[in-house]
Design a protein around this motif. Structure first.
Motif, PDB file in Angstrom:
ATOM      1  N   VAL A  35      -1.471  41.056  19.213  1.00  0.00           N
ATOM      2  CA  VAL A  35      -2.714  41.810  19.209  1.00  0.00           C
ATOM      3  C   VAL A  35      -3.071  42.047  20.674  1.00  0.00           C
ATOM      4  O   VAL A  35      -2.663  41.281  21.552  1.00  0.00           O
ATOM      5  N   PHE A  36      -3.793  43.128  20.962  1.00  0.00           N
ATOM      6  CA  PHE A  36      -4.156  43.382  22.356  1.00  0.00           C
ATOM      7  C   PHE A  36      -5.639  43.691  22.469  1.00  0.00           C
ATOM      8  O   PHE A  36      -6.304  44.074  21.505  1.00  0.00           O
ATOM      9  N   SER A  37      -6.167  43.476  23.686  1.00  0.00           N
ATOM     10  CA  SER A  37      -7.568  43.740  23.975  1.00  0.00           C
ATOM     11  C   SER A  37      -7.679  44.183  25.426  1.00  0.00           C
ATOM     12  O   SER A  37      -6.678  44.208  26.157  1.00  0.00           O
ATOM     13  N   SER A  38      -8.888  44.514  25.864  1.00  0.00           N
ATOM     14  CA  SER A  38      -9.104  44.724  27.293  1.00  0.00           C
ATOM     15  C   SER A  38      -8.803  43.426  28.017  1.00  0.00           C
ATOM     16  O   SER A  38      -8.913  42.339  27.443  1.00  0.00           O
ATOM     17  N   ALA A  95       1.892  33.778  24.029  1.00  0.00           N
ATOM     18  CA  ALA A  95       2.227  34.256  25.371  1.00  0.00           C
ATOM     19  C   ALA A  95       1.347  35.459  25.695  1.00  0.00           C
ATOM     20  O   ALA A  95       1.187  36.363  24.871  1.00  0.00           O
ATOM     21  N   THR A  96       0.764  35.467  26.889  1.00  0.00           N
ATOM     22  CA  THR A  96      -0.121  36.546  27.320  1.00  0.00           C
ATOM     23  C   THR A  96       0.579  37.406  28.357  1.00  0.00           C
ATOM     24  O   THR A  96       1.171  36.892  29.308  1.00  0.00           O
ATOM     25  N   GLU A  97       0.506  38.708  28.181  1.00  0.00           N
ATOM     26  CA  GLU A  97       1.076  39.646  29.148  1.00  0.00           C
ATOM     27  C   GLU A  97       0.023  40.692  29.494  1.00  0.00           C
ATOM     28  O   GLU A  97      -0.568  41.307  28.604  1.00  0.00           O
ATOM     29  N   THR A  98      -0.224  40.873  30.780  1.00  0.00           N
ATOM     30  CA  THR A  98      -1.190  41.863  31.245  1.00  0.00           C
ATOM     31  C   THR A  98      -0.440  43.107  31.687  1.00  0.00           C
ATOM     32  O   THR A  98       0.513  43.024  32.460  1.00  0.00           O
ATOM     33  N   VAL A 119      -1.977  41.651  26.243  1.00  0.00           N
ATOM     34  CA  VAL A 119      -1.233  41.591  24.989  1.00  0.00           C
ATOM     35  C   VAL A 119      -0.949  40.125  24.685  1.00  0.00           C
ATOM     36  O   VAL A 119      -0.414  39.398  25.532  1.00  0.00           O
ATOM     37  N   TYR A 120      -1.313  39.683  23.486  1.00  0.00           N
ATOM     38  CA  TYR A 120      -1.146  38.290  23.085  1.00  0.00           C
ATOM     39  C   TYR A 120      -0.099  38.238  21.972  1.00  0.00           C
ATOM     40  O   TYR A 120      -0.337  38.713  20.867  1.00  0.00           O
ATOM     41  N   ILE A 180      -6.172  33.426  17.582  1.00  0.00           N
ATOM     42  CA  ILE A 180      -6.803  33.905  18.817  1.00  0.00           C
ATOM     43  C   ILE A 180      -8.144  34.528  18.458  1.00  0.00           C
ATOM     44  O   ILE A 180      -8.264  35.216  17.433  1.00  0.00           O
ATOM     45  N   ALA A 181      -9.154  34.259  19.289  1.00  0.00           N
ATOM     46  CA  ALA A 181     -10.515  34.681  18.977  1.00  0.00           C
ATOM     47  C   ALA A 181     -11.055  35.624  20.041  1.00  0.00           C
ATOM     48  O   ALA A 181     -10.772  35.482  21.238  1.00  0.00           O
ATOM     49  N   PHE A 182     -11.847  36.583  19.583  1.00  0.00           N
ATOM     50  CA  PHE A 182     -12.559  37.524  20.435  1.00  0.00           C
ATOM     51  C   PHE A 182     -14.026  37.525  19.997  1.00  0.00           C
ATOM     52  O   PHE A 182     -14.318  37.303  18.817  1.00  0.00           O
TER      53      PHE A 182
END
Length: 293
Positions: A93-96, A108-111, A133-134, A142-144
């Motif tokens: 899933v991706f976010s700002s 794993a987190t990728e910017t 991107v997570y 994962i929480a937003f």
């Protein structure tokens, strides 16, 4: 057939899919008022509806999880909502950039920016230049969280289906969803309409999570049918709708009515969702309470 429910004190048009989604989230109960083509009933009378639980084989500690073919998720928190996405290995899933508030499990987190112009477009549209991107390497959560009191709404978009949103409405999405800037065709609507000359456009396929300030009300507008609203009241609309501005009639209304000089007019066909709280109006209420610098 038209369906309406009363949620958070607001009567709202919903699709059957959205009705079942609200029930699964625990946002409505069997006693929640329901109108079918204008005739009042109760949500508990709907055949096959399930309240506050999932029909899947998910663990019992996830009673309000909603399943889609893209990911499973839960929206909780009432008027200060948060979103939890449940990811299996290989899902993402991706976010700002910096959007998540917590995560559990091997993620794993990728910017990334996805290219300079795409990043610039997101920044102009009210988001960060980069996205995060997570990706899960095993069962993960994962929480937003929303930035202010209101609602988080999930929209499952088909391929080619799009929504035009106010700046900052985007919270998170599944891969396949694209986020880009949307220019108003009429400059006047952009300069004075409150939503800004540039809005956000999200397109499917996938699930996108959007923020609403306050509560929400949705209209399904027929061709030529209009809604006049305060500037900043439009949360999002289908791309088939159009936005324009009109000058408030009467000098007294303009200078002393408290509504400003301009109104925003949304014209159908298509669905348009309005929010009861304006971010700018909320900021104006808080401004006198903040220490001066």
């Amino acid at each position: 057939m038209t369906l309406e429910i009363e949620i958070n004190g607001v009567r709202k048009n919903v699709t059957k899919e959205e009705l079942f989604q609200y029930a699964a989230q625990g946002a409505i109960s069997p006693e929640t008022p329901l109108w079918v083509d204008g005739k009042e009933a109760k949500c508990g009378a709907v055949k096959g509806i399930t309240f506050g639980q999932t029909t899947s084989a998910l663990p019992p500690d996830k009673p309000t999880v909603v399943q889609t073919r893209f990911l499973d998720y839960k929206i909780s928190g009432g008027s200060t909502p948060y979103l939890i996405c449940y990811l299996d290995a290989g899902r993402s899933v991706f976010s700002s950039a910096g959007g998540r508030v917590w995560m559990k499990g091997p993620i794993a987190t990728e910017t990334k920016a996805g290219g300079f112009f795409k990043g610039l477009g997101r920044a102009i549209g009210g988001e960060s230049f980069f996205t995060s991107v997570y990706r899960a390497n095993g069962p993960s959560e994962i929480a937003f969280a929303a930035k202010m009191p209101g609602m988080i709404v999930a929209k499952e978009l088909a391929h080619g289906e799009s929504l035009v949103c106010q700046r900052g409405a985007f919270l998170a999405a599944t891969p396949g969803v694209t986020l880009e800037i949307f220019f108003q065709k009429k400059i006047a609507a952009g300069l004075f309409g409150g939503e800004g000359f540039i809005m956000q456009k999200v397109s499917g396929p996938g699930v996108v999570f959007l923020e609403i300030a306050g509560a929400a009300h949705e209209y399904e507008l027929q061709p030529g049918e209009q809604v006049t609203c305060d500037t900043g009241a439009l949360a999002w609309m289908e791309s088939s709708c159009s936005v324009d501005i009109v000058v408030v009639k009467g000098l007294k209304n303009m200078f002393f009515g408290g509504e400003g000089f301009f109104d925003t007019v949304i014209t159908g066909p298509g669905k348009a969702t309005f929010q009861s709280m304006s971010v700018s109006a909320f900021a104006q209420v808080l401004a006198p309470l903040l220490p001066s610098r």
